[in-house]
Design a protein around this motif. Structure first.
Motif, mmCIF file in Angstrom:
data_model
loop_
_atom_site.group_PDB
_atom_site.id
_atom_site.type_symbol
_atom_site.label_atom_id
_atom_site.label_comp_id
_atom_site.label_asym_id
_atom_site.label_seq_id
_atom_site.Cartn_x
_atom_site.Cartn_y
_atom_site.Cartn_z
ATOM 1 N N GLN A 191 35.364 52.844 28.608
ATOM 2 C CA GLN A 191 35.242 54.254 28.230
ATOM 3 C C GLN A 191 34.087 54.955 28.944
ATOM 4 O O GLN A 191 33.784 56.113 28.650
ATOM 5 N N GLN A 192 33.422 54.242 29.852
ATOM 6 C CA GLN A 192 32.286 54.817 30.581
ATOM 7 C C GLN A 192 32.754 55.409 31.914
ATOM 8 O O GLN A 192 33.730 54.938 32.502
ATOM 9 N N PRO A 193 32.041 56.448 32.422
ATOM 10 C CA PRO A 193 32.430 57.049 33.710
ATOM 11 C C PRO A 193 32.449 56.050 34.862
ATOM 12 O O PRO A 193 33.227 56.181 35.802
ATOM 13 N N SER A 194 31.573 55.032 34.780
ATOM 14 C CA SER A 194 31.498 54.040 35.864
ATOM 15 C C SER A 194 32.770 53.213 35.973
ATOM 16 O O SER A 194 32.982 52.522 36.975
ATOM 17 N N ALA A 195 33.630 53.249 34.933
ATOM 18 C CA ALA A 195 34.865 52.458 34.948
ATOM 19 C C ALA A 195 35.807 52.884 36.066
ATOM 20 O O ALA A 195 36.701 52.129 36.450
ATOM 21 N N VAL A 196 35.615 54.092 36.608
ATOM 22 C CA VAL A 196 36.455 54.554 37.712
ATOM 23 C C VAL A 196 36.253 53.671 38.937
ATOM 24 O O VAL A 196 37.201 53.334 39.650
ATOM 25 N N LEU A 197 35.021 53.278 39.178
ATOM 26 C CA LEU A 197 34.686 52.507 40.372
ATOM 27 C C LEU A 197 34.435 51.031 40.071
ATOM 28 O O LEU A 197 34.668 50.176 40.918
ATOM 29 N N VAL A 198 33.937 50.735 38.854
ATOM 30 C CA VAL A 198 33.540 49.370 38.520
ATOM 31 C C VAL A 198 34.338 48.881 37.323
ATOM 32 O O VAL A 198 34.198 49.408 36.223
ATOM 33 N N LYS A 199 35.179 47.870 37.547
ATOM 34 C CA LYS A 199 35.963 47.282 36.476
ATOM 35 C C LYS A 199 35.160 46.160 35.805
ATOM 36 O O LYS A 199 34.078 45.790 36.243
ATOM 37 N N ALA A 200 35.738 45.605 34.730
ATOM 38 C CA ALA A 200 35.028 44.599 33.940
ATOM 39 C C ALA A 200 34.585 43.404 34.778
ATOM 40 O O ALA A 200 33.471 42.896 34.617
ATOM 41 N N PHE A 201 35.444 42.938 35.693
ATOM 42 C CA PHE A 201 35.123 41.745 36.475
ATOM 43 C C PHE A 201 34.252 42.065 37.691
ATOM 44 O O PHE A 201 33.863 41.156 38.418
ATOM 45 N N SER A 202 33.991 43.350 37.905
ATOM 46 C CA SER A 202 33.125 43.751 39.021
ATOM 47 C C SER A 202 31.741 44.168 38.548
ATOM 48 O O SER A 202 30.907 44.566 39.356
ATOM 49 N N ARG A 203 31.499 44.070 37.244
ATOM 50 C CA ARG A 203 30.191 44.417 36.702
ATOM 51 C C ARG A 203 29.238 43.229 36.809
ATOM 52 O O ARG A 203 29.664 42.071 36.755
ATOM 53 N N ILE A 204 27.969 43.509 36.932
ATOM 54 C CA ILE A 204 26.966 42.440 36.961
ATOM 55 C C ILE A 204 26.904 41.803 35.581
ATOM 56 O O ILE A 204 26.668 42.482 34.581
ATOM 57 N N VAL A 205 27.138 40.505 35.526
ATOM 58 C CA VAL A 205 27.198 39.802 34.244
ATOM 59 C C VAL A 205 26.081 38.778 34.084
ATOM 60 O O VAL A 205 25.968 38.145 33.025
ATOM 61 N N GLY A 206 25.277 38.595 35.106
ATOM 62 C CA GLY A 206 24.192 37.628 35.000
ATOM 63 C C GLY A 206 23.589 37.307 36.357
ATOM 64 O O GLY A 206 23.925 37.925 37.370
ATOM 65 N N THR A 207 22.709 36.320 36.338
ATOM 66 C CA THR A 207 22.026 35.883 37.552
ATOM 67 C C THR A 207 22.356 34.423 37.825
ATOM 68 O O THR A 207 22.299 33.588 36.921
ATOM 69 N N VAL A 208 22.719 34.142 39.067
ATOM 70 C CA VAL A 208 23.009 32.770 39.490
ATOM 71 C C VAL A 208 22.198 32.480 40.745
ATOM 72 O O VAL A 208 22.287 33.215 41.735
ATOM 73 N N ALA A 209 21.406 31.433 40.676
ATOM 74 C CA ALA A 209 20.568 31.027 41.818
ATOM 75 C C ALA A 209 19.681 32.178 42.298
ATOM 76 O O ALA A 209 19.501 32.382 43.490
ATOM 77 N N GLY A 210 19.163 32.948 41.357
ATOM 78 C CA GLY A 210 18.217 34.008 41.694
ATOM 79 C C GLY A 210 18.839 35.308 42.134
ATOM 80 O O GLY A 210 18.119 36.247 42.474
ATOM 81 N N GLU A 211 20.152 35.420 42.138
ATOM 82 C CA GLU A 211 20.826 36.649 42.570
ATOM 83 C C GLU A 211 21.738 37.178 41.470
ATOM 84 O O GLU A 211 22.457 36.411 40.836
ATOM 85 N N ASP A 212 21.683 38.502 41.273
ATOM 86 C CA ASP A 212 22.605 39.126 40.322
ATOM 87 C C ASP A 212 24.036 38.952 40.829
ATOM 88 O O ASP A 212 24.300 39.100 42.025
ATOM 89 N N THR A 213 24.925 38.654 39.931
ATOM 90 C CA THR A 213 26.298 38.370 40.358
ATOM 91 C C THR A 213 27.316 38.954 39.393
ATOM 92 O O THR A 213 26.991 39.342 38.274
#
Length: 373
Positions: A149-171
């Motif tokens: 329901q957020q405006p960013s959903a137009v460009l960023v879907k659920a699986f394209s959002r930053i969900v955490g950090t792996v090996a020092g990099e946001d992923t």
């Protein structure tokens, strides 16, 4: 005679004592050997689940405690998972993982599959409520609803959002999946890259079962085969065949990731299809006459394959984790539409006021001009 009897009794006592001591020694030795074997298995397993400096034994324990089977599908106990200290530590260890310590393709695949599944679970725990521009608006029903329901959903879907950090990099989940989908320089095309779509679980009912153990490098191929068989043999989300209509229905995963499964089929095979990947699994749970029928009518069945509707509902209940209000969610585009309509109405009102003023001014000037004349 008395002395002779006493001697015989003494000899018997010594023999019985010797037998007891030997039996006790053997039992002690057996118990020690059993304990030593258990210790060896534990050490080997523990070392096997140490990948890139991350202790995947923690994740293994978490899955055993909070993942259960119901009607051939896995259900996650998100309520108790949110209280798991081991899971919190495991997520922290992923953040500081050292990928240079990975030495084999089995370790590479096990690391990223476990990481993907852990990040999906953590994403659900962090977002148990649906949200709109005004905040929480209800219990999350699907991972796809995160940020929907957020405006960013137009460009960023659920699986394209930053969900955490792996090996020092946001992923993102998509980036983690790319580590499995694309062969890198060190670990080229292999069977693990082909099977991974059946091992990553997207927190949904129609996803393959979440294994209630962490994927281990030494057992990876057997674990993948086990998960694949469970999924393909599931009649409502894996595959289903109707002998009367000769209609085969399979999961949309085989449509979305078809290129991956076709890689197992020989390049010169006639009518190269994902069906060639499925038939060996069909042979393990379908009747021989049905298998023969599928092979005999391969072309027709392959051309008329139907797909199950993918059920994105969560594979667990998160009601207890969402403490926000339950109300209708207002999508951002709906709010934008309301704002645009209000702006149009306001502009019409302003234009009407300006026209009235201009009209009054014109009348005043005409009256004034007539009076002067």
């Amino acid at each position: 005679r008395v002395d002779r009897r006493q001697r015989q009794m003494c000899i018997r006592d010594r023999q019985s004592t010797g037998k007891k001591s030997r039996s006790s020694l053997m039992s002690y030795f057996s118990v020690s050997l059993f304990c030593f074997s258990l210790l060896c298995v534990y050490v080997i397993t523990a070392n096997d689940l140490q990948i890139a400096g991350v202790n995947f034994t923690l994740f293994d324990n978490v899955l055993k405690q909070h993942v259960s089977f119901q009607e051939n599908s896995t259900i996650v106990d998100y309520k108790n998972l949110s209280k798991s200290f081991e899971f919190a530590i495991f997520i922290q260890q992923i953040q500081t993982a050292n990928l240079s310590l990975i030495q084999t393709k089995e370790q590479w695949a096990a690391f990223w599959i476990n990481t993907y599944n852990a990040l999906v679970l953590n994403t659900i725990l962090q977002n148990p409520c649906k949200t709109d521009l005004f905040g929480s608006c209800g219990v999350l029903d699907s991972i796809e609803q995160i940020g929907e329901q957020q405006p960013s959903a137009v460009l960023v879907k659920a699986f394209s959002r930053i969900v955490g950090t792996v090996a020092g990099e946001d992923t993102t989940l998509d980036k983690v999946e790319q580590q499995l989908a694309k062969p890198n320089i060190t670990y080229s095309l292999n069977i693990f890259r082909i099977y991974y779509p059946l091992c990553i679980v997207k927190a949904s009912i129609s996803s393959p079962n979440l294994l209630n153990r962490a994927y281990s490098p030494t057992e990876l191929q057997n674990q993948m085969d086990q998960v694949a068989l469970q999924f393909i043999s599931h009649p409502t989300k894996g595959s289903s065949y109707d002998p009367e209509t000769k209609q085969l229905r399979i999961s949309k995963i085989f449509l979305d990731y078809g290129f991956s499964f076709i890689d197992l089929v020989e390049p010169d095979t006639e009518n190269r299809s994902v069906l060639w990947f499925l038939i060996p699994y069909f042979e393990r749970f379908m009747e021989p006459k049905i298998i023969q029928e599928i092979r005999s009518n391969f072309i027709r069945i392959n051309e008329t394959i139907d797909y199950f509707e993918f059920d994105w509902n969560l594979n667990g209940d998160v009601k207890s984790l969402c403490d926000g209000p339950i109300r209708p969610c207002f999508p951002w585009w709906g709010m934008l539409f309301v704002v645009v309509v209000l702006m149009v109405l306001v502009s019409f009102v302003i234009c009407g006021i300006m026209r009235r003023r201009e009209k009054r001014k014109t009348i005043f000037l005409e009256v004034h001009f007539e009076n002067e004349v």
